[in-house]
Design an enzyme around this catalytic site. Sequence first.
Site, PDB file in Angstrom:
ATOM      1  N   SER A 166       2.468  -6.531 -10.991  1.00  0.00           N
ATOM      2  CA  SER A 166       3.768  -7.102 -11.873  1.00  0.00           C
ATOM      3  C   SER A 166       3.658  -7.454 -13.178  1.00  0.00           C
ATOM      4  O   SER A 166       4.889  -7.457 -13.550  1.00  0.00           O
ATOM      5  CB  SER A 166       4.221  -8.093 -10.936  1.00  0.00           C
ATOM      6  OG  SER A 166       3.424  -9.073 -10.688  1.00  0.00           O
ATOM      7  N   ASP A 170      -4.683  -7.358  -8.081  1.00  0.00           N
ATOM      8  CA  ASP A 170      -4.179  -6.054  -7.819  1.00  0.00           C
ATOM      9  C   ASP A 170      -5.084  -4.800  -8.142  1.00  0.00           C
ATOM     10  O   ASP A 170      -5.513  -4.968  -9.555  1.00  0.00           O
ATOM     11  CB  ASP A 170      -2.763  -5.801  -8.249  1.00  0.00           C
ATOM     12  CG  ASP A 170      -1.805  -6.396  -7.269  1.00  0.00           C
ATOM     13  OD1 ASP A 170      -2.329  -6.414  -6.094  1.00  0.00           O
ATOM     14  OD2 ASP A 170      -0.655  -6.834  -7.513  1.00  0.00           O
ATOM     15  N   LYS A 188      -6.602  -6.625  -4.333  1.00  0.00           N
ATOM     16  CA  LYS A 188      -5.713  -6.278  -3.505  1.00  0.00           C
ATOM     17  C   LYS A 188      -5.017  -4.973  -3.402  1.00  0.00           C
ATOM     18  O   LYS A 188      -4.917  -4.220  -4.567  1.00  0.00           O
ATOM     19  CB  LYS A 188      -4.330  -7.234  -3.771  1.00  0.00           C
ATOM     20  CG  LYS A 188      -3.165  -6.873  -2.509  1.00  0.00           C
ATOM     21  CD  LYS A 188      -2.035  -8.151  -2.773  1.00  0.00           C
ATOM     22  CE  LYS A 188      -1.266  -7.902  -4.109  1.00  0.00           C
ATOM     23  NZ  LYS A 188      -0.593  -6.731  -3.870  1.00  0.00           N
ATOM     24  N   GLU A 204      -2.442  -1.883  -1.500  1.00  0.00           N
ATOM     25  CA  GLU A 204      -0.972  -1.688  -0.923  1.00  0.00           C
ATOM     26  C   GLU A 204      -0.990  -0.696   0.003  1.00  0.00           C
ATOM     27  O   GLU A 204      -1.593   0.511  -0.143  1.00  0.00           O
ATOM     28  CB  GLU A 204      -0.008  -1.409  -1.852  1.00  0.00           C
ATOM     29  CG  GLU A 204       0.531  -2.665  -2.926  1.00  0.00           C
ATOM     30  CD  GLU A 204       1.383  -2.431  -3.999  1.00  0.00           C
ATOM     31  OE1 GLU A 204       1.622  -3.259  -4.671  1.00  0.00           O
ATOM     32  OE2 GLU A 204       2.307  -1.290  -3.721  1.00  0.00           O
ATOM     33  N   GLU A 227       5.643  -8.230   2.237  1.00  0.00           N
ATOM     34  CA  GLU A 227       6.837  -8.349   1.427  1.00  0.00           C
ATOM     35  C   GLU A 227       7.978  -7.812   1.936  1.00  0.00           C
ATOM     36  O   GLU A 227       7.902  -6.589   2.574  1.00  0.00           O
ATOM     37  CB  GLU A 227       6.594  -7.630   0.005  1.00  0.00           C
ATOM     38  CG  GLU A 227       7.589  -7.651  -0.962  1.00  0.00           C
ATOM     39  CD  GLU A 227       6.959  -7.387  -2.681  1.00  0.00           C
ATOM     40  OE1 GLU A 227       7.974  -7.394  -3.341  1.00  0.00           O
ATOM     41  OE2 GLU A 227       5.783  -7.103  -2.588  1.00  0.00           O
TER      42      GLU A 227
END
EC number: 2.1.2.11
Length: 279
Positions: free
Chosen positions: A44, A82, A112, A114, A181
């Site tokens: 982000s 991430d 991390k 996704e 999320e």
Amino acid sequence: MKTKTDFLKMKEQGEPITMLTAYDYPSAKLAEEAEVDMILVGDSLGMVVLGYDSTVPVTVEDMIHHTKAVRRGAKETFIVTDMPFMSYHVSLQDTMVNARRIVQESGAHALKVEGAGEVISTIHYLTNAGIPVVAHLGLTPQSVGVLGGYKVQGKDAESAKKLIEDAKKCEEAGAIALVLECVPMQLAELISEQLTIPTIGIGAGQKVDGQVLVYHDLISYGVNRVPKFVKQYTSVQEEIVRGISQYVAEVKTRQFPEEKHSFTMKEEECLALYGGKQS
């Protein structure tokens, strides 16, 4: 510093885990001073720090650079970084190269990733190599194009069941925690009850094992609008703009700097320099 074992114990004892993003030395330092349990160096940063429209342009080099700064600011806090877009949707060998670089060069304690599907094998592969992995399901920002935008996921029974299955697969593959999320709070609670690893929610309600928010959203710093799930605890943005505006005004009117902000020479040195002429 808390570890994987501590986070598992916190889940068992019902103690919520606090997680916050940080992208540089000062934000990490403040997060650690506030006793955040875990710091996420999220991709982000592409949007809130680098000014991109999405997380897609963020590179492995970006993540390494920012994580190194965060490590310097929060030496006693568990740091998750991430893996950015397309850094793990490649061959397992190339994925390992990217993962190794991030961990070795930045000092991250975990990575991390996704999604599910082929990512499950990636979690297993990295875990077997000794790299702790945090999984991320629900709204996965790197895949917003495929998901049709920033929308709540798992709102119907069929997609909810799929998320439950994926969550279990992430745990079986070795994930040490799971970020959920933008999913309905009932679904998040159900997933949390069925996993032994901690769930960290962002827009997933109260019945998860922890919460994560973006640093800039939480303190209203450089953001014009925030998602529904964000609570802004303060607004440093207004104070920053006020301070900078006052600085500009005082420079324009020569109120700054004052004598107390300036340095002087001894009178005899002034005489030696330019014959005593002083402005």
